[in-house]
Each structure stands twice: as C-alpha cells, then as structure tokens.
Enzyme design. Structure first.
Site, PDB file in Angstrom:
ATOM      1  CG  HIS A 295      -1.815  -1.148   1.308  1.00 52.58           C
ATOM      2  ND1 HIS A 295      -1.397  -2.406   1.669  1.00 52.58           N
ATOM      3  CD2 HIS A 295      -3.131  -1.247   1.015  1.00 52.58           C
ATOM      4  CE1 HIS A 295      -2.423  -3.242   1.609  1.00 52.58           C
ATOM      5  NE2 HIS A 295      -3.483  -2.568   1.215  1.00 52.58           N
TER       6      HIS A 295
ATOM      7  CE  LYS B 100      -5.395  -4.416  -1.351  1.00 54.43           C
ATOM      8  NZ  LYS B 100      -6.000  -4.334  -0.033  1.00 54.43           N
TER       9      LYS B 100
ATOM     10  CE  LYS C 288     -21.243  22.958 -18.926  1.00 56.31           C
ATOM     11  NZ  LYS C 288     -22.636  23.391 -18.870  1.00 56.31           N
TER      12      LYS C 288
ATOM     13  CG  ASP D 196     -25.409  23.082 -21.678  1.00 59.95           C
ATOM     14  OD1 ASP D 196     -25.974  22.058 -21.263  1.00 59.95           O
ATOM     15  OD2 ASP D 196     -24.369  23.545 -21.174  1.00 59.95           O
TER      16      ASP D 196
HETATM   17  P1  NAP Z   1     -21.941  30.984 -14.815  1.00 55.72           P
HETATM   18  O1  NAP Z   1     -21.216  30.809 -16.081  1.00 55.72           O
HETATM   19  O2  NAP Z   1     -21.176  31.066 -13.552  1.00 55.72           O
HETATM   20  O3  NAP Z   1     -22.830  32.320 -14.933  1.00 55.72           O
HETATM   21  C1  NAP Z   1     -23.589  32.787 -13.851  1.00 55.72           C
HETATM   22  C2  NAP Z   1     -24.494  33.917 -14.303  1.00 55.72           C
HETATM   23  O4  NAP Z   1     -25.402  34.186 -13.240  1.00 55.72           O
HETATM   24  C3  NAP Z   1     -23.743  35.217 -14.589  1.00 55.72           C
HETATM   25  O5  NAP Z   1     -24.429  35.891 -15.599  1.00 55.72           O
HETATM   26  C4  NAP Z   1     -23.863  35.949 -13.244  1.00 55.72           C
HETATM   27  O6  NAP Z   1     -23.811  37.352 -13.385  1.00 55.72           O
HETATM   28  C5  NAP Z   1     -25.257  35.569 -12.839  1.00 55.72           C
HETATM   29  N1  NAP Z   1     -25.484  35.649 -11.399  1.00 55.72           N
HETATM   30  C6  NAP Z   1     -25.014  34.810 -10.465  1.00 55.72           C
HETATM   31  N2  NAP Z   1     -25.475  35.179  -9.254  1.00 55.72           N
HETATM   32  C7  NAP Z   1     -26.234  36.287  -9.437  1.00 55.72           C
HETATM   33  C8  NAP Z   1     -26.974  37.120  -8.577  1.00 55.72           C
HETATM   34  N3  NAP Z   1     -27.030  36.903  -7.272  1.00 55.72           N
HETATM   35  N4  NAP Z   1     -27.629  38.141  -9.100  1.00 55.72           N
HETATM   36  C9  NAP Z   1     -27.592  38.377 -10.420  1.00 55.72           C
HETATM   37  N5  NAP Z   1     -26.915  37.631 -11.295  1.00 55.72           N
HETATM   38  C10 NAP Z   1     -26.235  36.574 -10.811  1.00 55.72           C
HETATM   39  O7  NAP Z   1     -23.005  29.813 -14.582  1.00 55.72           O
HETATM   40  P2  NAP Z   1     -23.816  28.985 -15.690  1.00 55.72           P
HETATM   41  O8  NAP Z   1     -23.112  27.717 -15.986  1.00 55.72           O
HETATM   42  O9  NAP Z   1     -24.186  29.876 -16.804  1.00 55.72           O
HETATM   43  O10 NAP Z   1     -25.115  28.565 -14.848  1.00 55.72           O
HETATM   44  C11 NAP Z   1     -26.081  29.523 -14.504  1.00 55.72           C
HETATM   45  C12 NAP Z   1     -27.341  28.843 -14.004  1.00 55.72           C
HETATM   46  O11 NAP Z   1     -27.874  27.993 -15.012  1.00 55.72           O
HETATM   47  C13 NAP Z   1     -27.125  27.957 -12.798  1.00 55.72           C
HETATM   48  O12 NAP Z   1     -28.217  28.081 -11.926  1.00 55.72           O
HETATM   49  C14 NAP Z   1     -27.081  26.565 -13.377  1.00 55.72           C
HETATM   50  O13 NAP Z   1     -27.518  25.581 -12.446  1.00 55.72           O
HETATM   51  C15 NAP Z   1     -28.068  26.701 -14.503  1.00 55.72           C
HETATM   52  N6  NAP Z   1     -27.821  25.714 -15.582  1.00 55.72           N
HETATM   53  C16 NAP Z   1     -28.813  24.853 -15.863  1.00 55.72           C
HETATM   54  C17 NAP Z   1     -28.636  23.923 -16.857  1.00 55.72           C
HETATM   55  C18 NAP Z   1     -29.760  22.971 -17.173  1.00 55.72           C
HETATM   56  O14 NAP Z   1     -29.537  21.942 -17.798  1.00 55.72           O
HETATM   57  N7  NAP Z   1     -30.965  23.322 -16.788  1.00 55.72           N
HETATM   58  C19 NAP Z   1     -27.434  23.860 -17.573  1.00 55.72           C
HETATM   59  C20 NAP Z   1     -26.426  24.777 -17.278  1.00 55.72           C
HETATM   60  C21 NAP Z   1     -26.646  25.712 -16.269  1.00 55.72           C
HETATM   61  P3  NAP Z   1     -22.424  38.176 -13.344  1.00 55.72           P
HETATM   62  O15 NAP Z   1     -21.853  38.089 -14.718  1.00 55.72           O
HETATM   63  O16 NAP Z   1     -22.837  39.512 -12.937  1.00 55.72           O
HETATM   64  O17 NAP Z   1     -21.564  37.474 -12.314  1.00 55.72           O
END
Ligand code: NAP
Length: 518
Positions: free
Chosen positions: A129, A156, A300, A338
């Site tokens: 190990h 092992k 991504k 997406d």
């Molecule tokens: P990301 O790249 O980190 O982008 C986050 C976005 O949300 C930015 O525009 C950010 O604004 C904004 N934001 C975060 N907190 C905020 C707040 N308190 N008030 C105002 N704006 C806020 O994240 P992402 O990958 O795009 O994901 C964003 C959301 O989509 C998440 O909830 C995620 O779970 C969801 N999502 C869902 C799927 C699905 O299959 N349904 C797929 C992908 C993502 P700023 O630029 O000002 O920071």
C-alpha cells in the site's frame, strides 16, 4: 475459495466491524447485498482472541473470506507484537480461510513458514500500500515483480491518486500482469480504478456495505457498483463514457446515462472523472476505450481548446459540454448540447401555445424578442442558440460589461439588470433566466417582478432546483407558458447520449429517471 466471476472480477465487501458478532452479522448482510466475498479486517476488532475468534469467523463464513490483519506500519489499525500478528495469520491459513492477506514486507518469512501447512484451497494475497502517491510505471512493474517473487498467489497493490491520470498507470499494470492481480487507486481521484476494474482485468474490487463503512479512502458502496454501474456486465470491450468536472461527486449523470446505456443495449459505462487538468486528462486517456465525455464546471471553455474539431454552434458559444471520440480516426469532436437542449424546449413550448400554426418551415423563435438574463455559460448557449434561430436577442446581466460583450457577439442589445423591470418595448417576448437567481436555497428570489412578466408569452428558467422556481410560478400566474430548467437538463443529456452512442435516446426512461432523482 471463489468460483468464477462473470467477468473475472470479484466483488468484495470490506468488513471493519469492532466485534466478532458484528463481523458475522455483516458477513450475512454482504451475502444479502450480492457480494462474492468479504475481507475481514481483523485489525479493526476491539478485542481479538485468535484461537477462539478465527474459528468462529471461518466457521460462520457464508461467503469466501479474506483475512487481513493490517499493521499500523502498512496503514492498518494493529499496533501489537508482530509475531502474534503473523501467528494469527498462520492460524487463519491452517483453519482454511479462503484468502489470507500478508504485506510484502512480511511476506517472504511468512510464506516460507507456511509452505507445508497451506491447504490447497487457501490463497495468499501479498499486498503493498502506498498512501502518498502512485509510483511511475517502471517502479510499479518492479513492485509487481517483487511481490510475484515471494510466491504470492495473488498480487495486490493499492496506491494513492494525486491526479486522476495516475490511474492510467494502474490500468497498464493490470493489462500486462501475468498473474491474478488486484490493483486499486485510493481517494476520490482514483475512483475509476475501482469502477473499471473488470474492464482492465483486475481480480477483485471493493464495494462497501454502506456509506461510512470504508476500509480505504474512495471506496464506493457495493450497491452503487451493482445498481448504478452494473459492474457485473462490464467486459474488456465495454466503452467508457463519463463526466469531466471538478467537483463531480454530486452528479446524477452516472445514474441517468448508465440506465440509458442498458436500456438501449449499448456495451458502455458512464463514470465520474474528477479532473484537475482537462488537457492532461484527455492526453492520458486517449485510447478508443474512452469514447465520450460530458463536460461540466469548470472545464466547458477549456474543453473547446482540447478538441480537434468543434461544432460551429459550440464554437460561437465558446464552450463545449460534450466530447466524442470519432471512431474512424480517434479525433475529439466538441459539441454544445446545452444550446439545442434549451432552445428546442422553448421552441416546443411556443409550438404548443400556437398549435394551429404550421411550424414546418420556420422556427417559432424567428423575429421574436428574446431576453436572456445572465451572460455566463448558460447565457451564452441561450443567446447564440436564439440568434441562430433568427430571434432578436437582448442580454441583461448584473455585470453590465459582460452583458454588452455578449450582446455585441450576438448582434443584440444590452440592458442593465436593474432596468429589466421597466423593459417593455413590446408584448409576446420570450424570457430566459440563465442566472442562479431563485436557485435553492434562495427559492424566494426572482430576477424580474411579476407585473413585468405580463409582456412575456414564454418564460424559461435554467435553474432546476427547485423544479418550479418562483419565476416560473409568477410567469404561469400571469398566463405565460413556462419551460423548466429540468427540460433543458433532460434534453442536453439526451443529446449527449445520442452523440456518444449513435442510438436514439430512451426518452421516456430518461425523463422518469430525472423526475425521480431531482
Ligand atoms: P456561470 O457561467 O457562472 O454564470 C452565472 C451567471 O449568473 C452570470 O451571468 C452571473 O452574473 C449571474 N449571477 C449569479 N449570481 C447572481 C446574482 N445573485 N444576481 C444576479 N446575477 C447573478 O453559470 P452557468 O453555468 O451559466 O449557470 C447559470 C445557471 O444555469 C445555474 O443556476 C445553473 O444551475 C443553470 N444551468 C442549468 C442547466 C440545465 O440543464 N438546466 C445547464 C447549465 C446551467 P455576473 O456576470 O454579474 O456574475
């Protein structure tokens, strides 16, 4: 002794109980759960009388047993006299324990001392190990040779992953070893060594009775091995798919994709890849065995640069969430499901709303004013997807500079987030929230007031925890059609499945699974 495992790899439950009675009861549970054998970690017993307790344990075994009495100096719990420890192991051999595990350091003397006393059916596992790292391939080969030279029946080695790419060396060792070998990599970064063990010819892999019952870091439960990963159906030709991300432990992807693979009869497994450096990961796991990858946070964008070819839409979004290894030449092709997952869900909602119209020639998004809230990864996917369908795109984001940058990329308009409530240039608009506003635990939050939603005919929310966000509830109450983030989640996963396998995704099953696990 163990019979034949379906794919040559036995499933072993490690038992770390503190009393002999508990050990016996857990052996019964292991049998019920479907294990092939159990490893009795004698060093975990609080009190142990070898003469009495080994008799009881060997006699009570309803499954083949491995007796292990691991000393502190090899990562175990035993701190006592070494001769007493080895005497207990010798007794286990004499009593006919199916397997006895002895550490490499103690093996030469131990093996010579039992040479005449070992029953034919007893096998000796000689183990080593490394709790710090995984040595180089050369050092691992030397180690295996040293273990073999002791006269071990089974080799092992257990090492520690400091990076997921360490596991590739263990797979190489497994593939080339001429004797039965059990080679596993500890910690979460080494998990794939445990899940893919049968594919690469490992003799045995460990699955626990339940969470918290691990004997080494990174062990999955037997239930997960059997139910989620269907490890018994893995073979040498099984294709490996998986989710590249950091973290990945919480992902429901394995449950969803593994069931879909089975439903469609595809010989594949879908595993979590806890990755630190995606370029390095893809370089090391470059064989055709590793056939396709989902990509999540934070890779991504980096994934796009690792692909040999990228689908034009993913290229404009600047992010890849799916990578497929092309069979003909092994090249990595990047996609963004997406985009299609969310846009097609919104299109279908409009088609349902205006069902009498003929939509065969035109996207229902053409000419629509499409307001994207957010400018992150999901925001870009929605904005470019809507643009491609001929929508007029408006971006609203907390960080206005990001909103302007994305708006300029898609040839649209940008508005500050605090102006969203007063933005009513026309009615019948489409709203897509792609921020995390309203996501659990902040479920009372919403990016826009209810009154302002009157101007929208369709409202989409990328957030899917909870399923019915405040935004969607408000939108529905003012008469808008609503599209849940779950719909995007299901569709992006279906898109990935089809790219991975070339088979139509089992939609009904995938929907049922997603509804049950969210
Ligand atoms: P990301 O790249 O980190 O982008 C986050 C976005 O949300 C930015 O525009 C950010 O604004 C904004 N934001 C975060 N907190 C905020 C707040 N308190 N008030 C105002 N704006 C806020 O994240 P992402 O990958 O795009 O994901 C964003 C959301 O989509 C998440 O909830 C995620 O779970 C969801 N999502 C869902 C799927 C699905 O299959 N349904 C797929 C992908 C993502 P700023 O630029 O000002 O920071």
């Amino acid at each position: 002794m163990l019979g034949m495992a379906q794919n040559g790899c036995f499933l072993c439950i490690p038992i770390v109980a503190h009393s002999v009675e508990e050990m016996v009861s857990q052996m019964q549970q292991a049998h019920t759960q479907g294990a092939d054998c159990v490893e009795l970690r004698i060093d975990h017993l609080k009190s142990f009388n070898p003469q009495v307790d080994l008799h009881t344990l060997v006699k009570s075994s309803i499954l083949p047993i491995i007796v292990t009495y691991r000393p502190k100096w090899e990562g175990g719990e035993y701190e006592g006299n070494e001769e007493n420890r080895l005497n207990a192991l010798r007794l286990a051999v004499e009593l006919g324990a199916d397997y006895v595990d002895v550490e490499l350091q103690a093996a030469p003397d131990f093996l010579s001392s039992i040479s005449n006393k070992k029953p034919e059916n007893s096998k000796i596992i000689v183990s080593n190990h490394n709790y710090k790292f995984t040595p180089s391939l050369e050092d691992l080969s030397v180690l295996v040779a040293r273990i073999q030279s002791t006269g071990a029946d089974i080799v092992k080695i257990a090492t520690t992953a400091t990076d997921i790419t360490d596991v590739a060396r263990i797979f190489q060792v497994l593939a080339h070893c001429q004797v039965p070998i059990l080679a596993l990599v500890m910690t979460e970064k080494g998990l794939i060594s445990r899940l893919l063990c049968p594919k690469f010819g490992g003799y045995l892999t460990f699955g626990t009775l339940g969470a918290g019952k691990e004997s080494a870091p990174g062990q999955p439960t037997l239930k997960d091995l059997l139910d989620t990963y269907k490890i018994r159906s893995l073979g040498r030709d099984t294709k490996v798919f998986g989710l590249i991300g950091n973290p990945v432990g919480h992902s429901k992807g394995p449950i969803l994709h593994n069931q879909a693979l089975r439903e469609t009869g595809v010989d594949g497994i879908y595993v979590p890849f806890l990755v630190d450096n995606i370029a390095e990961f893809l370089k090391v796991y470059s064989s055709p065995d590793f056939a396709g990858f989902s990509v999540t946070i934070p890779f991504k964008e980096a994934a796009l640069k690792c692909c040999d070819e990228v689908d034009p839409l993913a290229q404009s979004v600047g992010a890849v969430n799916t990578i497929v290894r092309r069979k003909s030449d092994g090249k990595l092709i990047g996609y963004n499901t997406d985009c299609d997952g969310s846009i097609s869900a919104i299109e279908d909602a409009i088609k349902d709303k205006y069902a009498t119209k003929d939509w065969t020639q035109i996207s229902p998004l053409t000419g629509k004013l499409f307001v994207v809230v957010g400018a992150g990864g999901a925001g870009k996917a929605l904005a470019f997807g809507a643009k491609q369908k001929g929508a007029r795109v408006v971006i609203s984001n907390r960080n206005f500079e990001r909103a302007k940058a994305l708006a300029s990329q898609v040839g649209g308009e940008a508005i500050p987030l605090d102006k969203l409530d007063t933005f009513h240039p026309e009615t019948g608009m489409i709203l897509a929230n792609t921020t995390s506003i309203g996501m659990h635990p902040n479920t009372d939050q919403t990016p826009i007031s209810k009154d302002s939603l009157m101007s929208y005919s369709v409202v989409f929310d990328a957030v899917y925890t909870p399923k019915w966000t405040r935004l969607l509830q408000d939108a529905e109450s003012v008469g808008a059609s609503v599209v849940s983030g779950l719909e995007m989640f299901i569709r992006q996963a279906m898109g990935q499945f089809e790219l991975f396998t070339g088979c139509k995704a089992p939609e009904k099953l995938m929907r049922e699974i997603v509804m049950n696990i969210t």
